[in-house]
Design an enzyme around this catalytic site. Structure first.
Site, mmCIF file in Angstrom:
data_model
loop_
_atom_site.group_PDB
_atom_site.id
_atom_site.type_symbol
_atom_site.label_atom_id
_atom_site.label_comp_id
_atom_site.label_asym_id
_atom_site.label_seq_id
_atom_site.Cartn_x
_atom_site.Cartn_y
_atom_site.Cartn_z
ATOM 1 N N ASP A 30 -16.018 42.824 54.332
ATOM 2 C CA ASP A 30 -14.615 42.401 54.183
ATOM 3 C C ASP A 30 -14.517 41.086 53.694
ATOM 4 O O ASP A 30 -13.548 40.142 54.270
ATOM 5 C CB ASP A 30 -13.877 42.523 55.686
ATOM 6 C CG ASP A 30 -14.130 43.994 56.275
ATOM 7 O OD1 ASP A 30 -14.390 44.740 55.609
ATOM 8 O OD2 ASP A 30 -14.368 43.887 57.420
ATOM 9 N N GLU A 197 -6.085 50.871 53.462
ATOM 10 C CA GLU A 197 -6.493 49.579 54.503
ATOM 11 C C GLU A 197 -6.798 48.217 53.297
ATOM 12 O O GLU A 197 -6.804 48.422 52.103
ATOM 13 C CB GLU A 197 -7.411 49.912 55.430
ATOM 14 C CG GLU A 197 -8.944 49.973 54.916
ATOM 15 C CD GLU A 197 -9.872 50.311 55.828
ATOM 16 O OE1 GLU A 197 -9.393 50.368 56.911
ATOM 17 O OE2 GLU A 197 -11.159 50.022 55.435
#
Ligand SMILES: *[C@@H]1O[C@H](CO)[C@@H](O)[C@H](O)[C@H]1NC(C)=O
Length: 324
Positions: A30, A197
């Site tokens: 991420d 997401e």
């Protein structure tokens, strides 16, 4: 004389970048990165209560630096940190669970504020973004500014995992509940899990995009999709248009699997656009701390849309960002 100087400058800038290889950082899922005042600052998921930043003057230098802890949260399982410079201070957005909880559905989005314009902090906790009108798991916070109005972006659990957008007075004060932005509707967003997401703002030539991650992060089919703001009201999902095809996905030829959860940054001289994302080198490596950060340059097509190309192979040398 002016012409001569210009030529010299262009030559100098174009030939001075360090070579780099992907991955640029191991154990860094991420990822989110910014180039600011001479340094790259890379933040990534730690899965702990510490938030760290890798700081280096070149892309290739990030591999060798410590992940320096800049903030320790009163919570657990920190994911998806980002830092944004807003009104002269850095804001550290992240998702995490409260300390006394178990599992992952306890994730909510939060923000901390830096004492100054130094990305390394120190940071002070500012706010939990709990939406009392619909308190469900929320993750992957980011921040977008449209027509001088600020918005929190994020992902939440509905009947599928969707994207939201929430109006803000400033980085720690919501002025309303979250609004639905996007759901996984195409087959390529519904592989193994139905997921949207990791929303990320991208601005170019007066156009406003959100790049997001789709399908299951635990598989090789995790990938990027694209939304464009085409209307007048950012809180109205019909004013956003989804690209029917993914914009960045696995390359079996290059052995890069599940590329996603990205960020964007500029080259040191500001002339190039770069994407940072995580990926695996093997098909079944999953959705955990094994994912590594990778970066590559991208360009813009004649239609004004970003062209990310294919994920570059690991351990191959590429020219670094212009101006290093
Ligand atoms: C959203 O936008 C559409 C198209 O402009 C409009 O018809 C609709 O009323 C809007 N919805 C809300 C809640 O404002």
């Amino acid at each position: 004389m002016f012409k001569l100087l210009t030529c010299f400058f262009v030559f100098w800038v174009g030939s001075n970048a360090d070579q780099y290889t992907n991955p640029i950082a191991l154990k860094a899922p991420d990822p989110w990165m910014v180039y600011y005042n001479g340094y790259y600052y890379l933040v990534a998921t730690t899965w702990t209560n510490d938030i760290g930043i890798r700081k280096a003057s070149t892309l290739s230098g990030l591999k060798d630096v410590e992940n320096t802890v800049v903030h320790t949260i009163d919570g657990r399982v920190m994911w998806a940190p980002e830092i944004h410079l807003i009104d002269g201070r850095w804001y550290l957005f992240y998702c995490a669970c409260a300390a006394d909880t178990e599992g992952n559905s306890c994730h909510r989005n939060h923000v901390a504020q830096s004492a100054s314009d130094d990305p390394m902090g120190p940071y002070t906790f500012m706010a939990d973004f709990v939406d009392d009108t619909n308190d469900v798991e929320e993750l992957d916070p980011s921040y977008i500014i449209i027509n001088d109005q600020q918005y929190l972006l994020g992902s939440y659990m509905g009947s599928t995992q969707n994207l939201y957008i929430r109006p803000m007075a400033n980085p720690y004060t919501p002025t309303g509940p979250k609004y639905f932005l996007s759901a996984p509707t195409y087959d390529w967003e519904r592989q193994t899990w139905n997921v949207n997401e990791g929303p990320e703002p991208l601005y170019h030539d007066g156009r406003i995009f959100v790049v997001y991650s789709a399908s299951a992060c635990s598989t090789a089919n995790y990938k990027l999709g694209l939304l464009e703001f085409i209307g007048t009201d950012p809180l109205n999902s019909t004013h956003w248009q989804k690209n029917p095809e993914p914009v960045f996905q696995r390359s079996d030829e290059n052995h890069v699997y599940g590329p996603g959860h990205n960020g964007f940054f500029n080259s040191p001289d500001g002339t190039e656009d770069w994407i940072i994302y995580h990926a695996n080198s093997e098909e079944s490596q999953g959705c955990d701390m094994g994912r590594s950060s990778r970066a590559q340059k991208f360009i813009w097509g004649d239609d004004g849309l970003p062209v990310f190309g294919v994920p570059e192979a690991a351990d191959v040398s590429y020219e670094g960002p212009s101006g290093e």
